[in-house]
Design an enzyme around this catalytic site. Structure first.
Site, PDB file in Angstrom:
ATOM      1  N   HIS A 285      -2.147  -5.178  -0.284  1.00 55.69           N
ATOM      2  CA  HIS A 285      -1.195  -5.113   0.831  1.00 55.69           C
ATOM      3  C   HIS A 285      -0.489  -3.749   0.853  1.00 55.69           C
ATOM      4  CE1 HIS A 285      -1.391  -9.106   2.545  1.00 55.69           C
ATOM      5  NE2 HIS A 285      -1.224  -9.677   1.366  1.00 55.69           N
TER       6      HIS A 285
ATOM      7  N   HIS B 189      -4.840  -8.653  -4.934  1.00 52.88           N
ATOM      8  CA  HIS B 189      -4.591  -9.003  -3.534  1.00 52.88           C
ATOM      9  C   HIS B 189      -3.244  -8.435  -3.088  1.00 52.88           C
ATOM     10  CE1 HIS B 189      -4.259 -11.581   0.073  1.00 52.88           C
ATOM     11  NE2 HIS B 189      -2.988 -11.690  -0.297  1.00 52.88           N
ATOM     12  N   GLU B 190      -2.223  -8.606  -3.911  1.00 55.36           N
ATOM     13  CA  GLU B 190      -0.884  -8.110  -3.556  1.00 55.36           C
ATOM     14  C   GLU B 190      -0.860  -6.583  -3.505  1.00 55.36           C
ATOM     15  OE1 GLU B 190       1.346  -9.979  -2.303  1.00 55.36           O
ATOM     16  OE2 GLU B 190       0.254 -11.804  -2.776  1.00 55.36           O
TER      17      GLU B 190
ATOM     18  N   GLU C  43      -4.142 -10.850   5.730  1.00 51.03           N
ATOM     19  CA  GLU C  43      -4.472 -11.553   4.479  1.00 51.03           C
ATOM     20  C   GLU C  43      -5.956 -11.396   4.143  1.00 51.03           C
ATOM     21  OE1 GLU C  43      -2.416 -12.834   2.223  1.00 51.03           O
ATOM     22  OE2 GLU C  43      -0.817 -12.113   3.518  1.00 51.03           O
TER      23      GLU C  43
END
Length: 130
Positions: A49, A45-46, A99
């Site tokens: 980004h 997920h990070e 997100e």
């Protein structure tokens, strides 16, 4: 090049800085009892980004927000109200979209490049939401 750093802190969090620098707080590792699959979901997920260049996107959006906030302030001259309006009308929805996009991209990263099962993600996100 990716760079991963663990910060010793009880905070349950992780973040990605521009340029592929990922910070994981040890509280997150403890929350998942160092479960590799759960940590992989968070890291994917990070990384998403960074792949999606969300920090650059946020900087561009911030310029627009500041312009809108300034115009509202000029007309209404109530800083608290203008801050509240821009936060709830623009910043929060934009942040939620980033997100969700990172969740989506992160799952694809897990599925295509890792030996981890993306089906673990819902339980991880649910646990983080508590």
């Amino acid at each position: 090049p990716w760079e991963f750093v663990v910060v010793v802190s009880p905070q349950v969090n992780a973040m990605c800085l521009p340029g592929g620098k990922v910070v994981v707080f040890s509280g997150l590792l403890r929350l998942f009892d160092h479960n590799e699959e759960a940590v992989a979901v968070v890291l994917a997920h990070e990384c998403a980004h960074a792949v999606a260049r969300h920090s650059a996107e946020q900087m561009g959006f911030l310029r627009m927000i500041l312009a809108v906030e300034w115009m509202l302030h000029v007309f209404f001259q109530v800083p608290f109200v203008t801050n509240w309006v821009t936060s709830f009308a623009f910043q929060l929805p934009f942040s939620r979209n980033l997100e969700l996009e990172a969740d989506f991209i992160g799952l694809h990263l897990l599925a295509k490049t890792c030996a981890y099962n993306p089906s673990a993600a819902p339980a991880v996100f649910e646990r983080l939401a508590r």
